[in-house]
Design an enzyme around this catalytic site. Structure first.
Site, PDB file in Angstrom:
ATOM      1  N   ASP A  72      33.318  34.599  21.131  1.00 19.18           N
ATOM      2  CA  ASP A  72      33.392  35.488  22.291  1.00 19.18           C
ATOM      3  C   ASP A  72      34.222  34.894  23.418  1.00 19.18           C
ATOM      4  O   ASP A  72      34.608  33.717  23.365  1.00 19.18           O
ATOM      5  CB  ASP A  72      31.976  35.839  22.785  1.00 19.18           C
ATOM      6  CG  ASP A  72      31.034  34.646  22.819  1.00 19.18           C
ATOM      7  OD1 ASP A  72      31.517  33.506  22.784  1.00 19.18           O
ATOM      8  OD2 ASP A  72      29.811  34.867  22.889  1.00 19.18           O
ATOM      9  N   ASP A 141      17.494  35.689  25.342  1.00 15.76           N
ATOM     10  CA  ASP A 141      17.013  37.013  24.933  1.00 15.76           C
ATOM     11  C   ASP A 141      17.300  37.277  23.448  1.00 15.76           C
ATOM     12  O   ASP A 141      17.230  38.409  22.988  1.00 15.76           O
ATOM     13  CB  ASP A 141      17.644  38.115  25.799  1.00 15.76           C
ATOM     14  CG  ASP A 141      19.172  38.123  25.735  1.00 15.76           C
ATOM     15  OD1 ASP A 141      19.748  37.350  24.937  1.00 15.76           O
ATOM     16  OD2 ASP A 141      19.795  38.906  26.477  1.00 15.76           O
ATOM     17  N   HIS A 143      20.111  36.889  21.826  1.00 11.17           N
ATOM     18  CA  HIS A 143      21.434  37.402  21.424  1.00 11.17           C
ATOM     19  C   HIS A 143      22.220  36.361  20.635  1.00 11.17           C
ATOM     20  O   HIS A 143      22.077  35.168  20.839  1.00 11.17           O
ATOM     21  CB  HIS A 143      22.242  37.929  22.619  1.00 11.17           C
ATOM     22  CG  HIS A 143      22.723  36.908  23.600  1.00 11.17           C
ATOM     23  ND1 HIS A 143      22.460  36.976  24.953  1.00 11.17           N
ATOM     24  CD2 HIS A 143      23.485  35.794  23.444  1.00 11.17           C
ATOM     25  CE1 HIS A 143      23.039  35.971  25.578  1.00 11.17           C
ATOM     26  NE2 HIS A 143      23.657  35.227  24.678  1.00 11.17           N
ATOM     27  N   GLU A 148      24.108  41.606  22.891  1.00  8.81           N
ATOM     28  CA  GLU A 148      22.927  41.711  23.743  1.00  8.81           C
ATOM     29  C   GLU A 148      21.885  42.638  23.116  1.00  8.81           C
ATOM     30  O   GLU A 148      22.217  43.420  22.201  1.00  8.81           O
ATOM     31  CB  GLU A 148      23.359  42.251  25.108  1.00  8.81           C
ATOM     32  CG  GLU A 148      24.343  41.360  25.851  1.00  8.81           C
ATOM     33  CD  GLU A 148      23.691  40.088  26.404  1.00  8.81           C
ATOM     34  OE1 GLU A 148      22.635  39.648  25.901  1.00  8.81           O
ATOM     35  OE2 GLU A 148      24.262  39.527  27.361  1.00  8.81           O
TER      36      GLU A 148
HETATM   37  C1  GLP Z   1      26.295  32.524  25.767  1.00 10.00           C
HETATM   38  C2  GLP Z   1      27.118  32.648  24.483  1.00 10.00           C
HETATM   39  C3  GLP Z   1      26.232  32.532  23.266  1.00 10.00           C
HETATM   40  C4  GLP Z   1      25.343  31.312  23.371  1.00 10.00           C
HETATM   41  C5  GLP Z   1      24.499  31.442  24.616  1.00 10.00           C
HETATM   42  C6  GLP Z   1      23.475  30.345  24.786  1.00 10.00           C
HETATM   43  O1  GLP Z   1      25.598  33.681  26.038  1.00 10.00           O
HETATM   44  N1  GLP Z   1      27.833  33.884  24.425  1.00 10.00           N
HETATM   45  O2  GLP Z   1      27.050  32.455  22.105  1.00 10.00           O
HETATM   46  O3  GLP Z   1      24.549  31.197  22.224  1.00 10.00           O
HETATM   47  O4  GLP Z   1      25.392  31.432  25.723  1.00 10.00           O
HETATM   48  O5  GLP Z   1      23.926  29.255  25.496  1.00 10.00           O
HETATM   49  P1  GLP Z   1      23.086  27.943  25.706  1.00 10.00           P
HETATM   50  O6  GLP Z   1      23.229  27.180  24.462  1.00 10.00           O
HETATM   51  O7  GLP Z   1      23.754  27.291  26.890  1.00 10.00           O
HETATM   52  O8  GLP Z   1      21.701  28.325  26.008  1.00 10.00           O
END
Ligand code: GLP
Length: 277
Positions: A72, A141, A143, A148
């Protein structure tokens, strides 16, 4: 679905990094037949990238014949913004290994036609032969990528509005100022991830405990999009102990004979759940 539990986040990262390196080596990629790796951002995979860089520096792995596709990218911030996923990936990984820049793919959140960019991204994955291993993280959440809650489980790369929870979560990367957090992103879809030949998700920290429970122990549903991994034949979640705090199925921790290491056994009643594929 395999669930691998390690005591600390660092040990979970070591497991994932070793796993990726072994997969690439077994595949024995060549320029004609590269290994295609899907990659995430976020805090959780940072130490995996660090370990991969260490292994590269130690001469244990080459990324010369690896092609990558990131999950992404934000829409509406410049490519060289300190918090763009482009900057993140080069800062934590690509700049430190021998991957040819032309092998790197990250969705362009500044493309003049975002829908066309998403279509081209899907086509590029197909042209590369499909993704061999998709590494993923998870949002609080549940995702996966930026799929989402409410995302179609059949979704493909597209523009997505970020959930308010995600905006709040990601404000930590934008001086805790939610007004600076982009509201839109380009993201691969749930189906894009499921199309990969193998998916590995790293889930660490108590902040992810409810999401892990919902994704692993509830039914497949579009409100916790990581739960779609239950439909994949080769999916694996690597978690630390903190992330397992909310699991309903009990985890028994036993010391391996003749070693200081612990093994984790996921049980229902007295039976051991077959947590292998
Ligand atoms: C963002 C990314 C996700 C990732 C998430 C969690 O939302 N788009 O791909 O899994 O962050 O990040 P963290 O590992 O910092 O909790």
């Amino acid at each position: 679905m395999r669930l691998i539990i390690r005591e600390k986040a660092k040990e979970a990262s070591v497991y994932v990094a070793d796993y990726i390196v072994n997969r690439i080596k077994e595949f024995n990629p060549t320029p004609e037949r590269p290994f295609v790796l899907g990659l995430p951002t976020g805090g959780s995979p940072i130490s995996v990238y660090q370990l991969l860089v260490d292994k590269y520096n130690a001469g244990q792995i080459s990324f010369e014949n690896v092609v990558t596709f990131n999950m992404d990218e934000y829409v509406g911030i410049p490519r060289d913004h300190p918090q763009s996923y482009h900057t993140f990936m080069w800062r934590h990984f690509f700049s430190h290994v021998n991957i040819p820049p032309t092998n790197v793919h990250i969705p362009n959140g500044n493309a003049p036609d975002l829908a066309a960019e998403c279509e081209a991204y899907e086509a590029a994955i197909v042209a590369a032969g499909g993704i061999d291993l998709f590494l993923a993280g998870i949002g609080g959440d549940g995702h996966i990528a930026f799929n989402e809650p409410g995302s179609s489980l059949a979704s493909r790369t597209r523009v997505k509005t970020l959930a308010y929870d995600t905006v709040l979560d990601n404000a930590r990367f934008f001086d805790n100022d939610i007004t600076q957090v982009p509201r839109l992103a380009l993201t691969v879809g749930v189906q894009t991830v499921l199309d990969a030949r193998e998916v590995v998700a790293i889930v660490v920290g108590a902040r992810k405990a409810v999401a892990l429970r919902e994704c692993l122990e509830s039914s497949v549903n579009h409100m916790w999009t990581l739960s779609a991994l239950q439909l994949h034949r080769h999916a694996m979640i690597v978690a630390d102990e903190d992330a397992t705090l909310e699991l309903r199925v009990r985890t028994v921790k036993v010391r391996a004979i003749g070693s200081d290491a612990y093994m984790y056994t996921y049980t229902i009643g007295r039976g051991v759940v077959d947590n292998d594929r």
